[in-house]
Enzyme design. Sequence first.
Site, PDB file in Angstrom:
ATOM      1  N   PHE A 158       0.802  -1.227   0.000  1.00  0.00           N
ATOM      2  CA  PHE A 158       0.000   0.000   0.000  1.00  0.00           C
ATOM      3  C   PHE A 158       0.838   1.281   0.000  1.00  0.00           C
ATOM      4  O   PHE A 158       0.335   2.360  -0.302  1.00  0.00           O
ATOM      5  CB  PHE A 158      -0.945   0.019   1.218  1.00  0.00           C
ATOM      6  CG  PHE A 158      -0.271   0.395   2.516  1.00  0.00           C
ATOM      7  CD1 PHE A 158      -0.016   1.726   2.816  1.00  0.00           C
ATOM      8  CD2 PHE A 158       0.133  -0.563   3.437  1.00  0.00           C
ATOM      9  CE1 PHE A 158       0.621   2.093   4.000  1.00  0.00           C
ATOM     10  CE2 PHE A 158       0.773  -0.215   4.616  1.00  0.00           C
ATOM     11  CZ  PHE A 158       1.012   1.116   4.890  1.00  0.00           C
ATOM     12  N   LYS A 182      -0.974  -7.209  -9.320  1.00  0.00           N
ATOM     13  CA  LYS A 182      -1.965  -7.328  -8.245  1.00  0.00           C
ATOM     14  C   LYS A 182      -1.650  -6.228  -7.250  1.00  0.00           C
ATOM     15  O   LYS A 182      -0.801  -6.368  -6.378  1.00  0.00           O
ATOM     16  CB  LYS A 182      -1.854  -8.712  -7.589  1.00  0.00           C
ATOM     17  CG  LYS A 182      -3.126  -9.233  -6.932  1.00  0.00           C
ATOM     18  CD  LYS A 182      -3.692  -8.342  -5.859  1.00  0.00           C
ATOM     19  CE  LYS A 182      -2.967  -8.477  -4.550  1.00  0.00           C
ATOM     20  NZ  LYS A 182      -3.432  -7.467  -3.545  1.00  0.00           N
ATOM     21  N   CYS A 290       9.697   1.471   3.585  1.00  0.00           N
ATOM     22  CA  CYS A 290      10.568   0.370   4.008  1.00  0.00           C
ATOM     23  C   CYS A 290      11.985   0.889   4.215  1.00  0.00           C
ATOM     24  O   CYS A 290      12.829   0.182   4.739  1.00  0.00           O
ATOM     25  CB  CYS A 290      10.553  -0.753   2.992  1.00  0.00           C
ATOM     26  SG  CYS A 290      11.266  -0.243   1.439  1.00  0.00           S
TER      27      CYS A 290
HETATM   28  P1  NAD Z   1       1.308  -6.700   3.089  1.00  0.00           P
HETATM   29  O1  NAD Z   1       2.328  -7.779   3.180  1.00  0.00           O
HETATM   30  O2  NAD Z   1       0.197  -6.701   4.067  1.00  0.00           O
HETATM   31  O3  NAD Z   1       0.613  -6.733   1.632  1.00  0.00           O
HETATM   32  C1  NAD Z   1       1.374  -6.784   0.458  1.00  0.00           C
HETATM   33  C2  NAD Z   1       0.572  -7.514  -0.607  1.00  0.00           C
HETATM   34  O4  NAD Z   1       0.310  -8.849  -0.174  1.00  0.00           O
HETATM   35  C3  NAD Z   1      -0.767  -6.878  -0.908  1.00  0.00           C
HETATM   36  O5  NAD Z   1      -0.960  -6.847  -2.299  1.00  0.00           O
HETATM   37  C4  NAD Z   1      -1.767  -7.794  -0.206  1.00  0.00           C
HETATM   38  O6  NAD Z   1      -2.998  -7.870  -0.870  1.00  0.00           O
HETATM   39  C5  NAD Z   1      -1.087  -9.142  -0.231  1.00  0.00           C
HETATM   40  N1  NAD Z   1      -1.405  -9.984   0.934  1.00  0.00           N
HETATM   41  C6  NAD Z   1      -1.710  -9.570   2.200  1.00  0.00           C
HETATM   42  N2  NAD Z   1      -1.873 -10.636   3.014  1.00  0.00           N
HETATM   43  C7  NAD Z   1      -1.672 -11.737   2.253  1.00  0.00           C
HETATM   44  C8  NAD Z   1      -1.690 -13.147   2.526  1.00  0.00           C
HETATM   45  N3  NAD Z   1      -1.956 -13.607   3.748  1.00  0.00           N
HETATM   46  N4  NAD Z   1      -1.425 -13.986   1.526  1.00  0.00           N
HETATM   47  C9  NAD Z   1      -1.143 -13.536   0.285  1.00  0.00           C
HETATM   48  N5  NAD Z   1      -1.119 -12.213  -0.026  1.00  0.00           N
HETATM   49  C10 NAD Z   1      -1.379 -11.330   0.936  1.00  0.00           C
HETATM   50  O7  NAD Z   1       2.121  -5.326   3.100  1.00  0.00           O
HETATM   51  P2  NAD Z   1       1.523  -3.849   3.179  1.00  0.00           P
HETATM   52  O8  NAD Z   1       0.957  -3.635   4.535  1.00  0.00           O
HETATM   53  O9  NAD Z   1       0.680  -3.566   1.992  1.00  0.00           O
HETATM   54  O10 NAD Z   1       2.860  -2.990   2.996  1.00  0.00           O
HETATM   55  C11 NAD Z   1       3.694  -2.634   4.064  1.00  0.00           C
HETATM   56  C12 NAD Z   1       4.857  -3.573   4.181  1.00  0.00           C
HETATM   57  O11 NAD Z   1       5.586  -3.599   2.951  1.00  0.00           O
HETATM   58  C13 NAD Z   1       5.873  -3.147   5.229  1.00  0.00           C
HETATM   59  O12 NAD Z   1       6.287  -4.294   5.927  1.00  0.00           O
HETATM   60  C14 NAD Z   1       7.018  -2.562   4.418  1.00  0.00           C
HETATM   61  O13 NAD Z   1       8.273  -2.603   5.049  1.00  0.00           O
HETATM   62  C15 NAD Z   1       6.969  -3.445   3.222  1.00  0.00           C
HETATM   63  N6  NAD Z   1       7.635  -2.846   2.071  1.00  0.00           N
HETATM   64  C16 NAD Z   1       8.856  -3.335   1.737  1.00  0.00           C
HETATM   65  C17 NAD Z   1       9.545  -2.786   0.686  1.00  0.00           C
HETATM   66  C18 NAD Z   1      10.913  -3.298   0.330  1.00  0.00           C
HETATM   67  O14 NAD Z   1      11.459  -2.862  -0.658  1.00  0.00           O
HETATM   68  N7  NAD Z   1      11.499  -4.209   1.083  1.00  0.00           N
HETATM   69  C19 NAD Z   1       8.989  -1.735  -0.047  1.00  0.00           C
HETATM   70  C20 NAD Z   1       7.719  -1.272   0.303  1.00  0.00           C
HETATM   71  C21 NAD Z   1       7.054  -1.845   1.376  1.00  0.00           C
END
Ligand code: NAD
Length: 493
Positions: A158, A182, A290
């Site tokens: 997000f 997605k 992140c």
């Molecule tokens: P999230 O893991 O909740 O969601 C990411 C994606 O996974 C979304 O598209 C969501 O629909 C999907 N998803 C959620 N739960 C799932 C499940 N149980 N099974 C399969 N798919 C699922 O992450 P978020 O809250 O959207 O984003 C924040 C996180 O992303 C933070 O931890 C941040 O550090 C990380 N992030 C990392 C980077 C990087 O480069 N390492 C960059 C941006 C964000």
Amino acid sequence: MSVVERTAPIRYPAALNFIGGSFSDPAGEHLDVTNPADGSVISRVPLSTESEVDKAAAAAKKAFPAWAATPIKERVQVFFRYKTLLEKNIDELAALVTEENGKIDSEARAEVLKSAELTEFACSLPQLTAGEILEVSRGVECRVERFPVGVVASITPFNFPNMVPNWTLPNALALGNCMILKPSELVPLSAVRIAELLREAGLPDGVFNIVNGGQQTVEAICDHPDIEAITFVGSTRVAKIVYRRGTASLKRVLALGGAKNHLFVMPDAEPEMTSSNVVASMSGCAGQRCMAASVMMAVGKSDHIIERMVEVIRGMVPGTHIGPVISREAKQRIEKYIGEAERAGAKILVDGRNYVVPGRENGYYIGPTLIDHVTPDMRIAQEEVFGPVMVIIRAKNIDEALEVQSKSRYGNAASVFTESGGIARHVMETASAGMVGVNVGVPVPREPFGFGGWNESKFGAGDITGRSSIDFWTKPKKMTTKWNREAGTNWMS
Ligand code: NAD
């Protein structure tokens, strides 16, 4: 300009799926999309099932042969036009990011500009991907040519609704793949505009597709037999799920996870620059990056810098200088971490809990929060809080500070503030993180350098952007030819 000052009306696209060049709203369950600045519902997003993933994979598979056979120099022409469209539409694209994610205008604009820079890199791929060739024996030549992987998928979080999709799509598509995106179900609207702009730029139908949804959609992507590769960006918990499930079905997977980034502040650091950069790192995008610093390792006598940080933070106004966090649940989670740290004996220097922005009483605001005398064993020192919260851990010397960082399960970024070249080099070599900085609060590598962390911040080989992504999005073919009519002149019979 802040969230509250923007006056131009905004068009809210419905968060539709985009399959084979057409938008559609599948029947079934939908979720409300809210504006985190005031809690209002601004759109709704379908929670797609396997059948939508199936349709998108079929459309991408159909488009693949012609797109893969298009010379790369022709394919990148689409991205020259797409980059121009990102720049031309920056006001509207940034406003959309602000509406669905909550970022203030300057942050949303920076995100769209970064998307343009990522696209610029994709435009240079013909220059970077020329193959290798060598005469290895008399009349015998070896060469390597790169081929696209096929139908690929990109699953995004997000916190960067415009930029993170653009980490993957320009490179993957320019290299000849067809993609299913997605987006995060919390911020699906920017992706719709991205699809419209790609179409306007002349991308053929089926080369780029969007399937909206959540867990069920992601699982269908991981299991789909026609999807060859997946990139994921999100939390470590889900990165592990996607990495395990995708590789179990024999796909190529690169999964970027969460972070806990440490900044090492030495007593000799330039106080003004250090205090403003450290505060900007922890509070920018409401701490939902992140690359945000969330732990300050205060080495030796650095109280004068901490005092200045308190002043800088006190000058920040939520709603003007800092946007809301993404949801009510996120606000509650972050405030819970702060409360726990307080009860465990940490000292709250600036408390951003229960902040209310006048006129936006239903917004999910938290003021920047600074917590001193945190110890490495506290939960707030170890887990990703993902909000505008910085903890300060005191250390006697740099090695004691580095020891704390090395115990973190994450390893996205680390940075040191100092005037000493020796200390800077020591931290760059020793910190257990994939991206390190000196006197930089957010050490994001700019193109053409790749983005990716270490440890539980990334699963899979290589980085997601830059040169390293070329290996992820292509398969090398090794070709050996002999145009030498003499028999028995070498061992390559
Ligand atoms: P999230 O893991 O909740 O969601 C990411 C994606 O996974 C979304 O598209 C969501 O629909 C999907 N998803 C959620 N739960 C799932 C499940 N149980 N099974 C399969 N798919 C699922 O992450 P978020 O809250 O959207 O984003 C924040 C996180 O992303 C933070 O931890 C941040 O550090 C990380 N992030 C990392 C980077 C990087 O480069 N390492 C960059 C941006 C964000």
